[in-house]
Design a protein around this motif. Structure first.
Motif, short mmCIF file in Angstrom:
data_model
loop_
_atom_site.label_atom_id
_atom_site.label_comp_id
_atom_site.label_asym_id
_atom_site.label_seq_id
_atom_site.Cartn_x
_atom_site.Cartn_y
_atom_site.Cartn_z
N ILE A 1 -16.75 -38.26 9.02
CA ILE A 1 -16.42 -38.21 10.45
C ILE A 1 -17.60 -37.56 11.16
N GLN A 2 -17.74 -37.87 12.45
CA GLN A 2 -18.92 -37.44 13.18
C GLN A 2 -18.70 -36.26 14.12
N GLY A 3 -17.46 -35.80 14.26
CA GLY A 3 -17.21 -34.69 15.17
C GLY A 3 -15.76 -34.26 15.13
N THR A 4 -15.46 -33.29 15.98
CA THR A 4 -14.11 -32.75 16.08
C THR A 4 -13.90 -32.25 17.50
N THR A 5 -12.66 -32.23 17.92
CA THR A 5 -12.34 -31.69 19.24
C THR A 5 -12.35 -30.17 19.22
N LYS A 6 -12.49 -29.58 18.04
CA LYS A 6 -12.49 -28.12 17.89
C LYS A 6 -13.89 -27.59 17.58
N MET A 7 -14.88 -28.13 18.26
CA MET A 7 -16.27 -27.75 18.01
C MET A 7 -16.52 -26.27 18.33
N ILE A 8 -15.89 -25.75 19.38
CA ILE A 8 -16.10 -24.34 19.74
C ILE A 8 -15.56 -23.43 18.64
N GLU A 9 -14.36 -23.74 18.14
CA GLU A 9 -13.79 -22.94 17.06
C GLU A 9 -14.64 -23.03 15.79
N LEU A 10 -15.14 -24.23 15.53
CA LEU A 10 -15.96 -24.45 14.35
C LEU A 10 -17.28 -23.66 14.46
N ALA A 11 -17.91 -23.73 15.62
CA ALA A 11 -19.16 -22.98 15.83
C ALA A 11 -18.91 -21.48 15.70
N ALA A 12 -17.82 -21.01 16.28
CA ALA A 12 -17.51 -19.58 16.20
C ALA A 12 -17.29 -19.14 14.75
#
Length: 123
Positions: A48-59
């Motif tokens: 998969i190429q992304g997620t809607t939870k990118m902010i949580e993932l980055a944190a």
């Protein structure tokens, strides 16, 4: 070797995970972000190429969300690390469903323990 802008989100995630101090496993990232380990694995493998939870993932890996999603900007900076730690703390408080009073009690205990540790290091 690819530059960070040419890397996929999953490749940048893996780089952030393994360069975190201490290095993190996919399970660690899952626990910190609230995103399933299978999604993290799928990202890193390019399924998969992304997620809607990118902010949580980055944190969860203490990196700039813009860098993680696009490769632009700094991966980590003191300001990013401070902000991501605050985001992680907020996520943990929500996940544990703590009351304001419980959070205040934990903060006071943490401050007392940190002060004690700092005092012991000065000896």
């Amino acid at each position: 070797m690819l530059n960070e802008k040419e890397m996929s989100v999953g490749e940048r995630l893996k780089q952030a995970r393994v360069t975190h101090k201490p290095a993190l496993t996919q399970k660690d990232v899952s626990d910190r972000s609230g995103i399933s380990q299978s999604v993290i694995s799928d990202l890193e493998r390019g399924k998969i190429q992304g997620t809607t939870k990118m902010i949580e993932l980055a944190a969860s890996v203490n990196v700039n969300a813009l860098w993680l999603s696009s490769g632009h900007g700094e991966m980590r900076s003191p300001e990013t690390e401070r902000l991501t730690e605050i985001q992680r703390l907020s996520h943990a408080i929500q996940k544990l469903d703590l009351t304001k009073e419980q959070v205040e009690r934990l903060v006071n205990m943490a401050i007392a323990e940190a002060s004690k540790m700092a005092f012991e290091q000065q000896r």
